[in-house]
Design a protein around this motif. Sequence first.
Motif, mmCIF file in Angstrom:
data_model
loop_
_atom_site.group_PDB
_atom_site.id
_atom_site.type_symbol
_atom_site.label_atom_id
_atom_site.label_comp_id
_atom_site.label_asym_id
_atom_site.label_seq_id
_atom_site.Cartn_x
_atom_site.Cartn_y
_atom_site.Cartn_z
ATOM 1 N N GLY A 1 0.792 -1.225 0.000
ATOM 2 C CA GLY A 1 0.000 0.000 0.000
ATOM 3 C C GLY A 1 0.821 1.270 0.000
ATOM 4 O O GLY A 1 0.258 2.366 -0.092
ATOM 5 N N LYS A 2 2.156 1.148 0.102
ATOM 6 C CA LYS A 2 3.014 2.322 0.183
ATOM 7 C C LYS A 2 4.036 2.345 -0.954
ATOM 8 O O LYS A 2 4.681 1.333 -1.244
ATOM 9 N N MET A 3 4.203 3.516 -1.566
ATOM 10 C CA MET A 3 5.351 3.764 -2.417
ATOM 11 C C MET A 3 6.494 4.245 -1.539
ATOM 12 O O MET A 3 6.275 4.995 -0.590
ATOM 13 N N VAL A 4 7.725 3.829 -1.880
ATOM 14 C CA VAL A 4 8.892 4.182 -1.083
ATOM 15 C C VAL A 4 9.950 4.760 -2.013
ATOM 16 O O VAL A 4 10.239 4.181 -3.067
ATOM 17 N N ALA A 5 10.551 5.895 -1.615
ATOM 18 C CA ALA A 5 11.612 6.515 -2.417
ATOM 19 C C ALA A 5 12.511 7.323 -1.492
ATOM 20 O O ALA A 5 12.169 7.572 -0.324
ATOM 21 N N THR A 6 13.669 7.753 -2.020
ATOM 22 C CA THR A 6 14.584 8.564 -1.224
ATOM 23 C C THR A 6 14.816 9.960 -1.801
ATOM 24 O O THR A 6 15.361 10.811 -1.110
ATOM 25 N N PHE A 7 14.440 10.207 -3.066
ATOM 26 C CA PHE A 7 14.454 11.583 -3.564
ATOM 27 C C PHE A 7 13.443 11.738 -4.681
ATOM 28 O O PHE A 7 13.080 10.769 -5.364
ATOM 29 N N GLY A 8 12.957 12.978 -4.840
ATOM 30 C CA GLY A 8 12.004 13.303 -5.890
ATOM 31 C C GLY A 8 12.644 14.193 -6.932
ATOM 32 O O GLY A 8 13.419 15.099 -6.594
ATOM 33 N N LEU A 9 12.319 13.944 -8.190
ATOM 34 C CA LEU A 9 12.912 14.719 -9.281
ATOM 35 C C LEU A 9 11.909 14.762 -10.420
ATOM 36 O O LEU A 9 11.667 13.752 -11.083
ATOM 37 N N GLY A 10 11.300 15.930 -10.634
ATOM 38 C CA GLY A 10 10.291 15.997 -11.686
ATOM 39 C C GLY A 10 9.659 17.365 -11.792
ATOM 40 O O GLY A 10 10.336 18.396 -11.718
ATOM 41 N N SER A 11 8.344 17.383 -11.929
ATOM 42 C CA SER A 11 7.590 18.608 -12.208
ATOM 43 C C SER A 11 6.918 19.127 -10.941
ATOM 44 O O SER A 11 6.880 18.459 -9.906
ATOM 45 N N GLN A 12 6.345 20.326 -11.054
ATOM 46 C CA GLN A 12 5.559 20.872 -9.947
ATOM 47 C C GLN A 12 4.404 19.949 -9.602
ATOM 48 O O GLN A 12 4.027 19.806 -8.436
ATOM 49 N N LYS A 13 3.858 19.301 -10.620
ATOM 50 C CA LYS A 13 2.766 18.346 -10.387
ATOM 51 C C LYS A 13 3.229 17.209 -9.483
ATOM 52 O O LYS A 13 2.502 16.787 -8.574
ATOM 53 N N HIS B 1 2.958 15.921 -1.454
ATOM 54 C CA HIS B 1 2.592 16.645 -0.244
ATOM 55 C C HIS B 1 1.529 15.900 0.565
ATOM 56 O O HIS B 1 0.412 15.672 0.094
ATOM 57 N N ARG B 2 1.914 15.479 1.765
ATOM 58 C CA ARG B 2 1.011 14.810 2.711
ATOM 59 C C ARG B 2 0.211 13.687 2.059
ATOM 60 O O ARG B 2 -0.987 13.499 2.351
ATOM 61 N N ASN B 3 0.852 12.948 1.185
ATOM 62 C CA ASN B 3 0.200 11.833 0.496
ATOM 63 C C ASN B 3 0.436 10.555 1.306
ATOM 64 O O ASN B 3 1.570 10.081 1.402
ATOM 65 N N PRO B 4 -0.602 9.978 1.876
ATOM 66 C CA PRO B 4 -0.414 8.788 2.721
ATOM 67 C C PRO B 4 0.050 7.558 1.957
ATOM 68 O O PRO B 4 0.490 6.575 2.570
#
Length: 431
Positions: A263-275, A281-284
């Motif tokens: 049920g969870k996506m896991v990552a260590t950095f984000g790289l992309g668009s404003q979208k 943001h506060r996405n469970p």
Amino acid sequence: MNHLEHYTQKTCTAADAIALVRDGDTIIVPTGVGEPPALLTALSDQRRSLNGVVVSQILPLRKFDYFDETTLGHVRHSAYFFGGASRPGGQAGWIDFVPAYFSELPQLIERGLTPSDVVFSLASPMDEHGYFSLALAPDYTMAAVKKARVIVLEVNPNVPFAFGDCHVHISQVSALVESQDPLLEVGLPEIGPVQEAIGKYVADLIDDGSTLQIGYGGIPDAVVMQLKHKRDLGIHTEMIGDGILTLLEAGAVTNRKKTFMPGKMVATFGLGSQKLYRFMHRNPALEMHPVEFTNDPYIAARNDQLVAINATMQIDMLGQCGSESLGTRPYSGTGGQVDFVRAANRSRDGKAFIVLPSTAKGGSISRIVPTLTPGTHVTTSKNDINYVVTEYGVAQLRGKSAHQRCEALINIAHPDFRGELRDQARALKLR
């Protein structure tokens, strides 16, 4: 004193925050978009007043003025991984690098094997409990926060507040600098017919219910574009980008079949668009964690059917991958490629893909070679390699003999080079 009073007390200008840096300090800066532009601009402006300061970072995205060969004695860059801003200096020799697996950088910091005196990072606004989120890149930065003498956060309302192990309390912070600039955006790479062909081969081997790690680049994103019809995919990766967002919007990613953190996506950095940043943001459904968690092969392999998709620049007939240099000239770095290749190999029914076009320089040279170019930094070893994919097909190498590997790789080389490669293989006693 309450959290807001602490906040007010610690807020200062970027120029004033630089006064906390001492001669000889090492400043840890997060990956990519997590780098704080106001702080690094102020550091650049004041660099001549400092001596022996080092900035350590993976994948810098902006070429700040401290990237300056003439002021190396004041402030210099040390790369964990070269990006566009640091690559020219790395190839010229005036920017040094630290060879390391991405997953082990926090350990190097914790054990004092690489210094961490100061942390400069972008952060979300403070929540009602006094916490900031380093959502864009907790990576090795969280380990540095525990070790550093000084922690300076550049607070920007555009930075998402994500869940996971990516939070810093106001009591840990030495100084706060406020900024409001839009976050740097990194678009999807251009996808041509070669990338599309490679992507189709890989996509055909990905089963419903698989958990994905997707590296950055045209070929991994070409794979993503051909997975929209899959079902119940999961995400356990180092980078979350717009390609993964596309799969979510198509309904292909549900994370329901994950065997680790379902049920969870896991990552260590984000790289992309404003979208993408708004999505974080506060996405469970998303948790951002330090890289020693996301990239540890033993942890990532707890996901059954883990699929790792990463690119290389050159591969020899035994399966050794040169993914980070052009001969002796550094180009990128080890990053998380080996972490996830090993994780996929350990995972039940896992698959590790190394992808590359068959040729370079307009088709004039083969990327499949008898031996790597002298001086090439070997990234994925012959013992770890599994699937290799070009636009001409798939070579499955794990468990195969040297002779079998050689034949399989020649069969997916560009047809113009296969005869020459067979002659070279015979000379090496590999046929």
